[in-house]
Design a protein around this motif. Sequence first.
Motif, PDB file in Angstrom:
ATOM      1  N   PHE A   1       0.832  -1.204   0.000  1.00  0.00           N
ATOM      2  CA  PHE A   1       0.000   0.000   0.000  1.00  0.00           C
ATOM      3  C   PHE A   1       0.867   1.255   0.000  1.00  0.00           C
ATOM      4  CE2 PHE A   1      -2.913   3.196   1.783  1.00  0.00           C
ATOM      5  CZ  PHE A   1      -3.957   3.055   0.872  1.00  0.00           C
ATOM      6  N   GLY A   2       1.408   1.626   1.141  1.00  0.00           N
ATOM      7  CA  GLY A   2       2.170   2.863   1.260  1.00  0.00           C
ATOM      8  C   GLY A   2       1.345   3.940   1.934  1.00  0.00           C
ATOM      9  N   ASN A   3       1.179   3.822   3.265  1.00  0.00           N
ATOM     10  CA  ASN A   3       0.350   4.769   4.007  1.00  0.00           C
ATOM     11  C   ASN A   3       0.803   6.212   3.824  1.00  0.00           C
ATOM     12  OD1 ASN A   3      -1.100   2.605   5.038  1.00  0.00           O
ATOM     13  ND2 ASN A   3       0.002   2.561   6.979  1.00  0.00           N
ATOM     14  N   VAL A   4       2.112   6.416   3.642  1.00  0.00           N
ATOM     15  CA  VAL A   4       2.639   7.786   3.559  1.00  0.00           C
ATOM     16  C   VAL A   4       2.116   8.520   2.333  1.00  0.00           C
ATOM     17  CG1 VAL A   4       4.697   7.349   4.943  1.00  0.00           C
ATOM     18  CG2 VAL A   4       4.751   6.951   2.470  1.00  0.00           C
ATOM     19  N   VAL A   5       1.690   7.793   1.303  1.00  0.00           N
ATOM     20  CA  VAL A   5       1.103   8.465   0.139  1.00  0.00           C
ATOM     21  C   VAL A   5      -0.171   9.193   0.544  1.00  0.00           C
ATOM     22  CG1 VAL A   5       0.004   8.083  -2.101  1.00  0.00           C
ATOM     23  CG2 VAL A   5       2.142   6.908  -1.548  1.00  0.00           C
ATOM     24  N   LEU A   6      -1.045   8.509   1.290  1.00  0.00           N
ATOM     25  CA  LEU A   6      -2.270   9.163   1.763  1.00  0.00           C
ATOM     26  C   LEU A   6      -1.953  10.284   2.739  1.00  0.00           C
ATOM     27  CD1 LEU A   6      -4.885   6.320   2.337  1.00  0.00           C
ATOM     28  CD2 LEU A   6      -4.573   7.803   0.353  1.00  0.00           C
ATOM     29  N   GLU A   7      -0.935  10.095   3.572  1.00  0.00           N
ATOM     30  CA  GLU A   7      -0.588  11.134   4.543  1.00  0.00           C
ATOM     31  C   GLU A   7      -0.099  12.398   3.839  1.00  0.00           C
ATOM     32  OE1 GLU A   7       0.571   7.786   7.936  1.00  0.00           O
ATOM     33  OE2 GLU A   7       2.162   8.930   6.950  1.00  0.00           O
ATOM     34  N   ALA A   8       0.687  12.242   2.775  1.00  0.00           N
ATOM     35  CA  ALA A   8       1.134  13.403   2.012  1.00  0.00           C
ATOM     36  C   ALA A   8      -0.045  14.076   1.319  1.00  0.00           C
ATOM     37  CB  ALA A   8       2.187  12.986   0.991  1.00  0.00           C
ATOM     38  N   MET A   9      -0.921  13.270   0.704  1.00  0.00           N
ATOM     39  CA  MET A   9      -2.089  13.851   0.035  1.00  0.00           C
ATOM     40  C   MET A   9      -2.966  14.621   1.020  1.00  0.00           C
ATOM     41  SD  MET A   9      -3.109  10.701  -2.540  1.00  0.00           S
ATOM     42  CE  MET A   9      -4.668  11.485  -3.024  1.00  0.00           C
ATOM     43  N   ALA A  10      -3.218  14.032   2.194  1.00  0.00           N
ATOM     44  CA  ALA A  10      -4.034  14.715   3.202  1.00  0.00           C
ATOM     45  C   ALA A  10      -3.375  16.002   3.680  1.00  0.00           C
ATOM     46  CB  ALA A  10      -4.288  13.784   4.386  1.00  0.00           C
ATOM     47  N   SER A  11      -2.042  16.051   3.601  1.00  0.00           N
ATOM     48  CA  SER A  11      -1.289  17.229   4.030  1.00  0.00           C
ATOM     49  C   SER A  11      -1.225  18.298   2.951  1.00  0.00           C
ATOM     50  CB  SER A  11       0.132  16.820   4.425  1.00  0.00           C
ATOM     51  OG  SER A  11       0.105  15.864   5.475  1.00  0.00           O
ATOM     52  N   GLY A  12      -1.819  18.026   1.795  1.00  0.00           N
ATOM     53  CA  GLY A  12      -1.819  19.007   0.717  1.00  0.00           C
ATOM     54  C   GLY A  12      -0.525  19.069  -0.054  1.00  0.00           C
ATOM     55  N   VAL A  13       0.198  17.945  -0.114  1.00  0.00           N
ATOM     56  CA  VAL A  13       1.481  17.895  -0.808  1.00  0.00           C
ATOM     57  C   VAL A  13       1.359  16.944  -2.000  1.00  0.00           C
ATOM     58  CG1 VAL A  13       3.950  17.390  -0.586  1.00  0.00           C
ATOM     59  CG2 VAL A  13       2.681  18.316   1.368  1.00  0.00           C
ATOM     60  N   PRO A  14       1.645  17.407  -3.220  1.00  0.00           N
ATOM     61  CA  PRO A  14       1.559  16.512  -4.377  1.00  0.00           C
ATOM     62  C   PRO A  14       2.603  15.407  -4.295  1.00  0.00           C
ATOM     63  CG  PRO A  14       2.583  18.591  -5.003  1.00  0.00           C
ATOM     64  CD  PRO A  14       2.089  18.759  -3.591  1.00  0.00           C
ATOM     65  N   VAL A  15       2.253  14.236  -4.854  1.00  0.00           N
ATOM     66  CA  VAL A  15       3.065  13.032  -4.722  1.00  0.00           C
ATOM     67  C   VAL A  15       3.495  12.537  -6.101  1.00  0.00           C
ATOM     68  CG1 VAL A  15       3.086  10.630  -3.926  1.00  0.00           C
ATOM     69  CG2 VAL A  15       1.842  12.373  -2.613  1.00  0.00           C
ATOM     70  N   VAL A  16       4.751  12.081  -6.182  1.00  0.00           N
ATOM     71  CA  VAL A  16       5.233  11.337  -7.344  1.00  0.00           C
ATOM     72  C   VAL A  16       5.448   9.900  -6.889  1.00  0.00           C
ATOM     73  CG1 VAL A  16       7.061  11.060  -9.049  1.00  0.00           C
ATOM     74  CG2 VAL A  16       6.334  13.351  -8.366  1.00  0.00           C
ATOM     75  N   ALA A  17       4.790   8.952  -7.561  1.00  0.00           N
ATOM     76  CA  ALA A  17       4.861   7.554  -7.139  1.00  0.00           C
ATOM     77  C   ALA A  17       4.648   6.659  -8.340  1.00  0.00           C
ATOM     78  CB  ALA A  17       3.801   7.267  -6.074  1.00  0.00           C
ATOM     79  N   PHE A  18       5.016   5.392  -8.176  1.00  0.00           N
ATOM     80  CA  PHE A  18       4.745   4.401  -9.211  1.00  0.00           C
ATOM     81  C   PHE A  18       3.263   4.026  -9.193  1.00  0.00           C
ATOM     82  CE2 PHE A  18       9.352   3.885  -8.935  1.00  0.00           C
ATOM     83  CZ  PHE A  18       9.667   3.847 -10.293  1.00  0.00           C
ATOM     84  N   ASP A  19       2.821   3.476 -10.307  1.00  0.00           N
ATOM     85  CA  ASP A  19       1.414   3.151 -10.484  1.00  0.00           C
ATOM     86  C   ASP A  19       1.077   1.827  -9.801  1.00  0.00           C
ATOM     87  OD1 ASP A  19      -1.190   3.140 -11.361  1.00  0.00           O
ATOM     88  OD2 ASP A  19      -0.703   2.411 -13.377  1.00  0.00           O
ATOM     89  N   ASN A  20       1.143   1.823  -8.472  1.00  0.00           N
ATOM     90  CA  ASN A  20       0.760   0.655  -7.693  1.00  0.00           C
ATOM     91  C   ASN A  20       0.374   1.102  -6.290  1.00  0.00           C
ATOM     92  OD1 ASN A  20       3.240   1.025  -6.283  1.00  0.00           O
ATOM     93  ND2 ASN A  20       4.307  -0.269  -7.756  1.00  0.00           N
ATOM     94  N   GLY A  21      -0.113   0.160  -5.478  1.00  0.00           N
ATOM     95  CA  GLY A  21      -0.435   0.449  -4.089  1.00  0.00           C
ATOM     96  C   GLY A  21      -1.401   1.599  -3.924  1.00  0.00           C
ATOM     97  N   ALA A  22      -1.107   2.444  -2.941  1.00  0.00           N
ATOM     98  CA  ALA A  22      -1.992   3.563  -2.621  1.00  0.00           C
ATOM     99  C   ALA A  22      -2.133   4.526  -3.780  1.00  0.00           C
ATOM    100  CB  ALA A  22      -1.462   4.291  -1.390  1.00  0.00           C
ATOM    101  N   ALA A  23      -1.050   4.704  -4.557  1.00  0.00           N
ATOM    102  CA  ALA A  23      -1.123   5.638  -5.675  1.00  0.00           C
ATOM    103  C   ALA A  23      -2.130   5.179  -6.714  1.00  0.00           C
ATOM    104  CB  ALA A  23       0.264   5.803  -6.299  1.00  0.00           C
ATOM    105  N   ARG A  24      -2.105   3.893  -7.074  1.00  0.00           N
ATOM    106  CA  ARG A  24      -3.075   3.407  -8.051  1.00  0.00           C
ATOM    107  C   ARG A  24      -4.495   3.502  -7.506  1.00  0.00           C
ATOM    108  NH1 ARG A  24      -2.334  -2.301 -11.039  1.00  0.00           N
ATOM    109  NH2 ARG A  24      -0.618  -1.080 -11.932  1.00  0.00           N
ATOM    110  N   GLU A  25      -4.646   3.264  -6.212  1.00  0.00           N
ATOM    111  CA  GLU A  25      -5.984   3.231  -5.611  1.00  0.00           C
ATOM    112  C   GLU A  25      -6.571   4.622  -5.424  1.00  0.00           C
ATOM    113  OE1 GLU A  25      -8.594   0.141  -3.633  1.00  0.00           O
ATOM    114  OE2 GLU A  25      -7.085   0.196  -5.193  1.00  0.00           O
ATOM    115  N   HIS A  26      -5.716   5.632  -5.126  1.00  0.00           N
ATOM    116  CA  HIS A  26      -6.255   6.914  -4.676  1.00  0.00           C
ATOM    117  C   HIS A  26      -5.701   8.139  -5.398  1.00  0.00           C
ATOM    118  CE1 HIS A  26      -8.336   5.043  -1.308  1.00  0.00           C
ATOM    119  NE2 HIS A  26      -7.233   4.399  -1.013  1.00  0.00           N
TER     120      HIS A  26
END
Length: 380
Positions: free
Chosen positions: A282-307
């Motif tokens: 998953f990668g919980n920190v992806v959601l934490e960054a998004m909730a913090s208003g910070v754009p994320v660069v990530a691979f197309d899997n886990g939390a990034a693909r889902e959300h």
Amino acid sequence: MHYALVTETWPPEVNGVALTVRDLARGLWQRGHLTDVIRPRQHDDVEPVAQELLVPGARLPGYATLRFGLPAQRLLERRWRAQRPDAIYIATEGPLGWSALRAARSVGIPVATGLHTRFDLYMHDYGVGMLAPVAMGWMRRFHNAAAATLVPTRALHDELAGRGFRNPRHLPRAVDTLRFAPWRRDAALRARWGMHDGDLVVTCVGRLAAEKNLPLAIAAFRHLQRSHPRARFVLVGDGPLRATLQREHPDFVFCGTQTGRALAEHVASADLFLFPSRTETFGNVVLEAMASGVPVVAFDNGAAREHLEDGVHGRRVDDDAGFIHVTRELAGDAGTRRAMGLAAREATGTLSPAAVCADFDRILASLGHPHATTAALAAA
């Protein structure tokens, strides 16, 4: 209801499994359930709970701050015969987890497992990729002995179903949007990093270890640094690679492990969040960054693909070259970063921890139907 949660990692250890299981336990307690936590004893326990059984453990090789539980089948059998739970959740596939699975089978208690870690993918990160099929077979045998295997994304559910996992169930993840929020941005913290309000702070949060693919994040930062020489790379976390990284990159800011409000402030004080890992369930920190208003660069899997919607909340990529390219692109476009941060924050508003715990409760309660569990336990 009476539940038991078995885990080989728990705070003060800081990792996605420990924090997820702790939040699930808290959610069940808040819903009024008797919920036991079975875990290894830690030398620096700071979050003891009343309803827990501490078992012997040992340090995980290569990770001085992490422990695993030793087998405790007979102890668990005695406990569960005396105080029988309605269902058991086993979060980790280590020695304690295997012994808990056997104890539950012996006593006849239904079990759900959680697939939190892709050990098969880790094999490649540690130079033993030929063992990936062995790791996958070991994981499949463990999880197929349970009535259900809980996974955090629909993509992982479909992948496991196609690889012989008999009972995957999708249990979404959530994020605390009161703790992780844009208003946690801290000018004083940025000043300690030597950065002013208009300067670019790029952040990576997580364990400093081989499986996190940190060389890619470093390469992406070095590329953007050519056109943004005042940019600063801030790494939040600890692990076996920290000493090497500090020696090789003395201009980086190493903040060590952060928790609670301090972690939220570190995340929200960034302008761009890099998540280079390819091995996360998953990668919980992806959601934490998004909730913090910070754009994320990530691979197309886990939390990034889902959300994470590509181009709206950040960027999803398929390869290393794409990761480096979009990082440099976003570094030069403050307006796009701000718009993505606002959209990312809005997208996390419905990811309620209470709703996830309610789903978890329903799954555990449903395991008591004998036709759903007998065959799975007999196959162990």
